[in-house]
Every structure is written in structure tokens, then in C-alpha cells.
Design an enzyme around this catalytic site. Structure first.
Site, PDB file in Angstrom:
ATOM      1  CB  CYS A 267      -0.949   0.001   1.205  1.00 27.30           C
ATOM      2  SG  CYS A 267      -2.258  -1.234   1.091  1.00 27.30           S
ATOM      3  CE  LYS A 270      -1.359  -0.014  -4.053  1.00 26.12           C
ATOM      4  NZ  LYS A 270      -2.703   0.398  -4.534  1.00 26.12           N
TER       5      LYS A 270
END
Length: 466
Positions: A267, A270
Site C-alpha cells: 500500500c 505504491k
């Protein structure tokens, strides 16, 4: 009520099982037939505390089912959640939303009555409007498919708790008065009746930005304390005490001020990159240039850890054995995506060390990603013959390790705490050299201990090479 959940990965499977726990009839949908078969048997294909019990209970009761059939899903319910992945696009910082688009493009033509598609995936702002256009083009004449956004706020290791007892519910609507609001309210009614939380109803763009903004802030906070820890090392200060002190300020808070190897997972890395990419597309690139430095600081922590390992080994890790305790990017998870722990183990191996990795849950995923590393089935097995023990994921069982027990199997007496989670004084009292990122060697006694340990490790490495 009846609902579907498209995508049965970490987000989708958790949401589907927890919605069944709240009393709804749920149909999970995925294109991966093997995954669907496992879920139909009540098996969770990843590690998440508490989820296997809930999922198997409701599969057995019939309240939760799984399928690969989009037509079945379209007929089953009028509320369809999307929880598919939005990975970083290959060769780019932007998010790949093709899986989200594919769900809407395949589902909308099959819907025979008005329906609501509620996105939960983390997406770039503007995605919901784009999906609405796809739905409008694809739906049959006279059928309305409304796209709304309902972002998730799950913490790996606490996903069940975060779904059943959320801190807030955010709903993005194109029209505050649209019929979709009633279906969303019905879905979360059991939560609001038993343990109510704030509900924020807003426009689509704001709802899409809430999750990625939260992740960007958390990433910034982590990188801030890691940047300060580099200054602490240079000044001989202790970043953990500093974090305790500034964390007492209610405007700052202590959470996410743990200096160490930095963040990883599927999470935060990116999402901040996708946030920067989307800001650039919108002509607001300068607003988020600071996130590039946040990302840089985070990645630099891994190099710092490898440098510290080389330092305590007399300047090089060639010929040494390093026990790397941890492979998952965080405890209570088997997720090794962009894991700092595995990254450090890989770099140590490339620099000539024998890195032996152990993790309570993530060994299979680690082996698949880094098959050339050595692996052990317990912490003590990983430490057998180790010149250096490196804690890279803050699992409770590592914190509770007995220094004497490790000393009986290890060759060296150097503990590197990559997460500032170990009881350093206890290890020092047991005769170990304890080092951690952000906690410089300031006391002469510690300096002598490090120098002695480096000499001992270098000596054992030389013997190993012979």
C-alpha cells in the site's frame, strides 16, 4: 441484504467475510478459479488473524459463497463492492486500474435492474467518474448503474477489527440524494446500530483522495522520524527517547514515530508514488514533490541497515552469517511485497554474507520471491552459527527471545535491531553488543564493545573463508 464483493484478495476476502459476519448474504467473485475453490472450502489464502474463523463459519452456514461467474453475481444482488488490486503500473509510478475497469466493463452489461457499484480499492482521483462513463456505455437501456466510492482503511494484522469496528466510514456520491446512499446505509446498518462511528458523505473526488492522502501522511511521518534518526546517529542521540518526547505532544502523537527500516508492503510505497503521478497528470506536480524525498528516505533505511551490519563486522559482511529475523513487511502478516526485511536479506547476500531468514508466517511467500536465500524453521535455527543477529520485523516472538538461548547457538554476540523493538539493555547485560538505527554509540564502553565485537566477527569470518 444481499451483496457481492469482486476480488477475493486481502481486501475483498476480508470485506466479504466481515459483511457475512454482520448478517448479510455475500457472494465473492474472482477470476482465479483456484483461489475461489480454496475459499469455497473455507480456506484463507493469506494470513490475517481472526479471518479464517469468520470465513469458515459463514461458508459452512451458507451465508458466504464464492464464484467466478459474473452473470450469477449480477443477478444475485443490487449492491456490488469492488476490492480488486491497483498495483503500480509497470514502467511507471502511476496506479494500474485496469482490474477495476474490467470489473465494471464485465458486470454492467449483465445487470438487469438498477444497481450500485461501490469501489473500495485505492485508486487515483477521477477513477470513479471514469468508471461511471464505462457503466453508462455498457449498461442495458433503461438500467442505471451508479458508481460510488467507499474507501477501505484496513491495517494488515487488524483487518477484521477495522472492518467490523471502523474508525470512520467514507462514502463518495455523485449526487447526495441518489438512491445509492440507501443501499450503502443498509450495508453498514449493523455497525451503526451496535457500535456507531462517524460517517462522512462527500463527493467522489474527495472520497477517492481520502485513503491515498492518509497513506501519504503516514509515510511522511515515518520518513520524518527516520530522517531525524540519521541526525541522531551523527550526534550520538537516541531517536527512541526523542520520539517518546515529541510524541507526547497531542498535535504530533507517538504512533508511526518508530524509527527503523521504514515502511513497505503493498500500500504505502505504491500509493505515494501513484499520488505523485496523478498530481502530475492534474498539473499539480509541485504540490507533492516532498513525497519523492519521503520515498527516498524510506528506501535509504535499507542501505543504512546493511552498512551497519558491515560496520559491526569490521567493514565487510563477506564470509559472515547473518540471521535475519523477519520476512514480512510488518508483524501479524505474511505479506512480503516490498518488504524491507527481505530487501535487506537480499542485499546482504549480494554483498557476500550468508543470510538465513526466519519468519513466523511469511516463509512460503519469501521463498517464492527470494528462492536463493537460506531459510530456517525457527528463530533459534536461523541463529545457529550466526555472526550477527538482525531483527527486521517486529514479531512478538523475537522481542521475547532469551539472549542466553540465542548465545548457545550463535557464533557471534551482535544484535542489530532494525525496528527499535528489542529490549536492548537486557541483551547488553547478557554480554551482547546491541546496535539500532538512530541510536548512535555514544558511551565509551559501548564503543569498546562494538570495536571488540567487530574484531571477533571479522576473525570468525576469516576462519569461515579458510
Amino acid at each position: 441484504m444481499r451483496m457481492t464483493v469482486f476480488g477475493t484478495g486481502y481486501l475483498g476476502a476480508t470485506h466479504a467475510a466481515c459483511m457475512a459476519e454482520l448478517g448479510h448474504e455475500v457472494l465473492g467473485v474472482d477470476v482465479d478459479a483456484v483461489k475461489v475453490d480454496r475459499l469455497c472450502q473455507g480456506e484463507v489464502p493469506f494470513f490475517e488473524p481472526g479471518l479464517p474463523e469468520i470465513l469458515s463459519r459463514h461458508v459452512e452456514s451458507g451465508r458466504l459463497r464464492f464464484t467466478t461467474d459474473y452473470a450469477e453475481a449480477a443477478e444475485f444482488a443490487d449492491l456490488h463492492f469492488i476490492g480488486v488490486g491497483t498495483p503500480q503500473r509497470k514502467g511507471d509510478f502511476a496506479a494500474d486500474i485496469s482490474h477495476v475497469e474490467d470489473v465494471v466493463a464485465r458486470l454492467a452489461p449483465l445487470v438487469s435492474r438498477d444497481a450500485v457499484v461501490a469501489g473500495k480499492s485505492t485508486v487515483p482521483v477521477g477513477t470513479a467518474a471514469r468508471l461511471q462513463e464505462i457503466a453508462d456505455r455498457s449498461a442495458a437501456d433503461g438500467v442505471r448503474v451508479d458508481v460510488v466510492w467507499n474507501p477501505e482503511f484496513l491495517r494488515e494484522g487488524f483487518a477484521v477489527e477495522d472492518t467490523l469496528r471502523p474508525g470512520r466510514i467514507v462514502v463518495g456520491l455523485s449526487d447526495p440524494e441518489c438512491a445509492a446512499r440507501a443501499l450503502i446505509d443498509e450495508a453498514y446498518a449493523p455497525i451503526m446500530e451496535s457500535d456507531p462511528c462517524p460517517v462522512i458523505v462527500t463527493d467522489l473526488a474527495t472520497s477517492e483522495m481520502v485513503k491515498v492522502s492518509a497513506n501519504a501522511f503516514l509515510a511522511t511521518k515515518i520518513s520524518f522520524i527516520n530522517a531525524v534518526s540519521e541526525v541522531c546517529e551523527a550526534a550520538g542521540a537516541d531517536v527512541t527517547v526523542l520520539a517518546d518526547a515529541i510524541g507526547m505532544d497531542p498535535r504530533i502523537g507517538r504512533k508511526f514515530l518508530g524509527a527503523g527500516l521504514g515502511f513497505g508492503g503493498g500500500c504505502l510505497p505504491k500509493d505515494i508514488r501513484a499520488f505523485m503521478a496523478r498530481a502530475g497528470e492534474l498539473g499539480a506536480a509541485q504540490a507533492l514533490t516532498f513525497l519523492r524525498e519521503v520515498d527516498t528516505i524510506n528506501m535509504r533505511r535499507r542501505d543504512k541497515m546493511v552498512d551497519l551490519a558491515a560496520e559491526v563486522c569490521g567493514g565487510t559482511v563477506i564470509g559472515t552469517t547473518v540471521a535475519v529475523l523477519g520476512a514480512a513487511f510488518k508483524p501479524n502478516s505474511d505479506d512480503v511485497r516490498d518488504s524491507p526485511a527481505l530487501n535487506v536479506a537480499g542485499m546482504l547476500s549480494l554483498k557476500g554474507a550468508r543470510a538465513v531468514v526466519y519468519d513466523p508466517q511469511a516463509l512460503d511467500n519469501a521463498r517464492a520471491l527470494f528462492p536463493t536465500l537460506a531459510y530456517a524453521d525457527s528463530a533459534l535455527e536461523a541463529c545457529e552459527g550466526a555472526d550477527v543477529v538482525l531483527v527486521a520485523t517486529e514479531w512478538g516472538e523475537f522481542v521475547e527471545l532469551e539472549p542466553a538461548a540465542v548465545a548457545r547457538v550463535a557464533r557471534g554476540r551482535v544484535l542489530l535491531d532494525g525496528r527499535n523493538c528489542m529490549p536492548g539493555e537486557r541483551w547488553r547485560e547478557a554480554g551482547w553488543t546491541y546496535r539500532a538505527l538512530g541510536r548512535g554509540v555514544s558511551a565509551p564502553a559501548d564503543a569498546r564493545a562494538v570495536a571488540g565485537a567487530a574484531a571477533a566477527v571479522a576473525g570468525s569470518a576469516a576462519l569461515a573463508r579458510v
